[in-house]
Design a protein around this motif. Structure first.
Motif, PDB file in Angstrom:
ATOM      1  N   MET A 192      48.998  36.000  42.253  1.00 27.18           N
ATOM      2  CA  MET A 192      47.565  36.266  42.159  1.00 27.18           C
ATOM      3  C   MET A 192      47.179  37.382  43.124  1.00 27.18           C
ATOM      4  O   MET A 192      47.766  37.534  44.193  1.00 27.18           O
ATOM      5  CB  MET A 192      46.766  35.004  42.481  1.00 27.18           C
ATOM      6  N   LYS A 193      46.173  38.195  42.743  1.00 26.47           N
ATOM      7  CA  LYS A 193      45.800  39.357  43.527  1.00 26.47           C
ATOM      8  C   LYS A 193      44.290  39.404  43.740  1.00 26.47           C
ATOM      9  O   LYS A 193      43.510  38.780  43.017  1.00 26.47           O
ATOM     10  CB  LYS A 193      46.227  40.648  42.806  1.00 26.47           C
ATOM     11  N   ASN A 194      43.922  40.213  44.741  1.00 27.70           N
ATOM     12  CA  ASN A 194      42.520  40.574  44.954  1.00 27.70           C
ATOM     13  C   ASN A 194      42.300  41.966  44.374  1.00 27.70           C
ATOM     14  O   ASN A 194      43.162  42.843  44.495  1.00 27.70           O
ATOM     15  CB  ASN A 194      42.192  40.583  46.442  1.00 27.70           C
ATOM     16  N   PHE A 195      41.135  42.181  43.779  1.00 23.39           N
ATOM     17  CA  PHE A 195      40.813  43.467  43.185  1.00 23.39           C
ATOM     18  C   PHE A 195      39.451  43.936  43.690  1.00 23.39           C
ATOM     19  O   PHE A 195      38.487  43.165  43.719  1.00 23.39           O
ATOM     20  CB  PHE A 195      40.776  43.374  41.655  1.00 23.39           C
ATOM     21  N   ASP A 196      39.382  45.216  44.069  1.00 16.48           N
ATOM     22  CA  ASP A 196      38.121  45.877  44.370  1.00 16.48           C
ATOM     23  C   ASP A 196      37.808  46.814  43.211  1.00 16.48           C
ATOM     24  O   ASP A 196      38.516  47.799  42.986  1.00 16.48           O
ATOM     25  CB  ASP A 196      38.212  46.667  45.683  1.00 16.48           C
ATOM     26  N   VAL A 197      36.756  46.499  42.487  1.00 11.56           N
ATOM     27  CA  VAL A 197      36.379  47.224  41.276  1.00 11.56           C
ATOM     28  C   VAL A 197      35.076  47.963  41.580  1.00 11.56           C
ATOM     29  O   VAL A 197      34.062  47.328  41.906  1.00 11.56           O
ATOM     30  CB  VAL A 197      36.189  46.246  40.098  1.00 11.56           C
ATOM     31  N   PRO A 221      37.855  43.229  56.047  1.00 13.99           N
ATOM     32  CA  PRO A 221      39.112  43.789  55.529  1.00 13.99           C
ATOM     33  C   PRO A 221      39.795  42.825  54.565  1.00 13.99           C
ATOM     34  O   PRO A 221      39.798  41.606  54.773  1.00 13.99           O
ATOM     35  CB  PRO A 221      39.952  43.997  56.790  1.00 13.99           C
ATOM     36  N   LEU A 222      40.357  43.383  53.496  1.00 19.06           N
ATOM     37  CA  LEU A 222      41.034  42.576  52.488  1.00 19.06           C
ATOM     38  C   LEU A 222      42.070  43.438  51.793  1.00 19.06           C
ATOM     39  O   LEU A 222      41.790  44.575  51.423  1.00 19.06           O
ATOM     40  CB  LEU A 222      40.016  42.057  51.458  1.00 19.06           C
ATOM     41  N   ASP A 223      43.247  42.904  51.627  1.00 18.87           N
ATOM     42  CA  ASP A 223      44.291  43.599  50.879  1.00 18.87           C
ATOM     43  C   ASP A 223      43.977  43.453  49.397  1.00 18.87           C
ATOM     44  O   ASP A 223      44.121  42.366  48.824  1.00 18.87           O
ATOM     45  CB  ASP A 223      45.657  42.993  51.207  1.00 18.87           C
ATOM     46  N   ALA A 224      43.515  44.530  48.772  1.00 20.00           N
ATOM     47  CA  ALA A 224      43.064  44.463  47.383  1.00 20.00           C
ATOM     48  C   ALA A 224      43.531  45.686  46.612  1.00 20.00           C
ATOM     49  O   ALA A 224      43.635  46.787  47.159  1.00 20.00           O
ATOM     50  CB  ALA A 224      41.537  44.355  47.314  1.00 20.00           C
ATOM     51  N   ASP A 260      42.756  36.541  41.617  1.00 19.41           N
ATOM     52  CA  ASP A 260      42.282  35.478  42.499  1.00 19.41           C
ATOM     53  C   ASP A 260      40.837  35.748  42.906  1.00 19.41           C
ATOM     54  O   ASP A 260      39.996  34.864  42.853  1.00 19.41           O
ATOM     55  CB  ASP A 260      43.170  35.396  43.742  1.00 19.41           C
ATOM     56  N   ARG A 261      40.573  36.993  43.336  1.00 18.02           N
ATOM     57  CA  ARG A 261      39.225  37.387  43.744  1.00 18.02           C
ATOM     58  C   ARG A 261      38.945  38.805  43.269  1.00 18.02           C
ATOM     59  O   ARG A 261      39.813  39.684  43.367  1.00 18.02           O
ATOM     60  CB  ARG A 261      39.068  37.309  45.264  1.00 18.02           C
ATOM     61  N   ALA A 262      37.729  39.035  42.765  1.00 15.03           N
ATOM     62  CA  ALA A 262      37.313  40.374  42.352  1.00 15.03           C
ATOM     63  C   ALA A 262      35.980  40.704  43.012  1.00 15.03           C
ATOM     64  O   ALA A 262      35.035  39.909  42.953  1.00 15.03           O
ATOM     65  CB  ALA A 262      37.178  40.474  40.838  1.00 15.03           C
ATOM     66  N   THR A 263      35.927  41.848  43.654  1.00 15.66           N
ATOM     67  CA  THR A 263      34.683  42.393  44.190  1.00 15.66           C
ATOM     68  C   THR A 263      34.273  43.532  43.271  1.00 15.66           C
ATOM     69  O   THR A 263      35.038  44.478  43.071  1.00 15.66           O
ATOM     70  CB  THR A 263      34.886  42.906  45.621  1.00 15.66           C
ATOM     71  N   GLU A 273      32.778  36.823  32.235  1.00  9.01           N
ATOM     72  CA  GLU A 273      32.792  35.410  31.863  1.00  9.01           C
ATOM     73  C   GLU A 273      34.213  34.888  31.709  1.00  9.01           C
ATOM     74  O   GLU A 273      34.507  33.745  32.087  1.00  9.01           O
ATOM     75  CB  GLU A 273      31.989  35.213  30.572  1.00  9.01           C
ATOM     76  N   VAL A 274      35.108  35.719  31.183  1.00  7.86           N
ATOM     77  CA  VAL A 274      36.510  35.314  31.048  1.00  7.86           C
ATOM     78  C   VAL A 274      37.145  35.134  32.425  1.00  7.86           C
ATOM     79  O   VAL A 274      37.891  34.173  32.663  1.00  7.86           O
ATOM     80  CB  VAL A 274      37.290  36.345  30.207  1.00  7.86           C
ATOM     81  N   LEU A 275      36.872  36.055  33.343  1.00  9.30           N
ATOM     82  CA  LEU A 275      37.393  35.949  34.710  1.00  9.30           C
ATOM     83  C   LEU A 275      36.934  34.655  35.376  1.00  9.30           C
ATOM     84  O   LEU A 275      37.730  33.937  36.002  1.00  9.30           O
ATOM     85  CB  LEU A 275      36.926  37.137  35.549  1.00  9.30           C
ATOM     86  N   LEU A 276      35.651  34.365  35.267  1.00 10.45           N
ATOM     87  CA  LEU A 276      35.109  33.163  35.889  1.00 10.45           C
ATOM     88  C   LEU A 276      35.717  31.904  35.287  1.00 10.45           C
ATOM     89  O   LEU A 276      36.069  30.954  36.011  1.00 10.45           O
ATOM     90  CB  LEU A 276      33.587  33.144  35.737  1.00 10.45           C
ATOM     91  N   ALA A 277      35.875  31.899  33.969  1.00 12.67           N
ATOM     92  CA  ALA A 277      36.462  30.736  33.306  1.00 12.67           C
ATOM     93  C   ALA A 277      37.914  30.517  33.709  1.00 12.67           C
ATOM     94  O   ALA A 277      38.402  29.376  33.732  1.00 12.67           O
ATOM     95  CB  ALA A 277      36.363  30.893  31.789  1.00 12.67           C
ATOM     96  N   ALA A 278      38.601  31.626  34.061  1.00 15.12           N
ATOM     97  CA  ALA A 278      40.001  31.529  34.469  1.00 15.12           C
ATOM     98  C   ALA A 278      40.161  31.110  35.927  1.00 15.12           C
ATOM     99  O   ALA A 278      41.282  30.938  36.406  1.00 15.12           O
ATOM    100  CB  ALA A 278      40.701  32.868  34.236  1.00 15.12           C
ATOM    101  N   GLY A 279      39.040  30.982  36.656  1.00 18.71           N
ATOM    102  CA  GLY A 279      39.096  30.498  38.023  1.00 18.71           C
ATOM    103  C   GLY A 279      38.941  31.553  39.104  1.00 18.71           C
ATOM    104  O   GLY A 279      39.027  31.233  40.297  1.00 18.71           O
TER     105      GLY A 279
END
Length: 319
Positions: free
Chosen positions: A1-6, A25-28, A50-53, A67-73
């Motif tokens: 799982m990864k963190n994403f900065d969008v 700070p976050l490794d994303a 895992d997390r998206a900003t 909505e798909v992201l949220l439903a996936a957790g």
């Protein structure tokens, strides 16, 4: 799982993320593109997030993948100032959205962080052509006028860099520009230490704006004007900041800049009068691929046969 900065590839998106990541700070993994590439969440695989900003892209344009992201957790922090429509109610979503004409994403993040990295908020606000709002924050920092002017130039240049049909039109990939700036707590340090990058943006901006200044209006009235730019990389790069420049020069007039696309049709940037920041988004949403905010909006692909209907609608709103 990864963190994403969008984030949007313009000054507002970049400066919003700079503030957040300097404070938290976050490794994303970075996900961005040209300014008009706003349906960014479609590129994410929900199973890997895992997390998206998400910063400075319309929730309304990203509703289904969100909505798909949220439903996936996935946990999602969503901050933006464009038209959002109904905001989903979900325990995994933290939404900070305000479409008021005098705010941008950088200013919303600045409030969220209680001014911790407000210098970058000033740059982001200037980049979004919110001069009054930018100067209001600058006054809280007790900046001298030379520094304020430097921040305005930098915001304008970074915003200019985000425009283009494809990444190849840009001087810097927005992710690269973010990474170049990330190590600096204050923008003036970046301008001083990364002088070659600053000058590359400045020289590109000045050259492209010189080309745009030679263009006469395609259509105009006392209250509005439309300019058409050719199919050329310089024209695609300058389309948004040229509109800002026109708005600043004649603040009681509305402006639209149409840039010819290589496949036909036009890329459209609309600026409401600075003295009456309204309805740019309402106008652009009348056309497919249109969206934005009340003060500034656009259409990604206006067909040739829709040019006259666009002129009619533009004239009716800003008559």
């Amino acid at each position: 799982m990864k963190n994403f900065d969008v984030f949007n590839g313009d000054a507002d998106g970049i400066c919003a993320l700079l503030q957040l990541r300097q404070a938290m700070p976050l490794d994303a993994e970075l996900l961005t593109g040209v300014k008009r590439d706003i349906q960014l969440l479609e590129a994410l695989d929900p199973a890997t997030v895992d997390r998206a900003t998400v910063l400075d892209v319309s929730l309304d344009k990203n509703r289904k993948p969100l909505e798909v992201l949220l439903a996936a957790g996935a946990q999602v922090f969503y901050c933006d100032h464009h038209f959002a429509g109904a905001i989903p109610e979900h325990p995994n979503l933290e939404a900070l959205i305000n479409p008021a004409s005098d705010v941008c994403t950088s200013l919303l993040v600045n409030g969220h962080l209680r001014g911790a990295y407000a210098h970058w908020a000033v740059v982001g606000a200037f980049g979004d052509n919110l001069d009054d709002s930018a100067r209001a924050v600058a006054r809280t920092l007790d900046l001298d006028e030379d520094t304020v002017e430097l921040y305005k130039r930098l915001g304008t240049y970074v915003n200019y860099n985000g425009y283009g049909a494809v990444l190849g039109d840009l001087h810097f990939h927005p992710a690269e520009l973010y990474q170049l700036m990330h190590g600096y707590a204050e923008p003036r340090q970046f301008a001083r230490d990364a002088i070659s990058s600053f000058e590359k943006l400045e020289q590109g901006y000045e050259g492209d704006m010189s080309n745009a200044a030679a263009i006469s209006p395609e259509w105009e009235s006392e209250s509005a004007a439309i300019f058409v730019l050719p199919d050329a990389p310089w024209a695609r790069r300058v389309s948004g900041v040229f509109g800002n420049s026109l708005a600043n020069a004649t603040p009681r007039r509305a402006h639209a800049v149409l840039t010819c696309k290589p496949e036909g049709g036009f890329l459209v940037s609309v600026r409401a009068p600075l003295k009456d920041k309204r309805d740019a988004d309402t106008l652009c949403r009348q056309f497919d691929t249109g969206g934005g905010r009340a003060a500034a909006a656009g259409i990604n692909a206006l067909p040739d046969d829709q040019m006259q209907p666009f002129i009619d609608a533009f004239s009716a709103i800003y008559s």
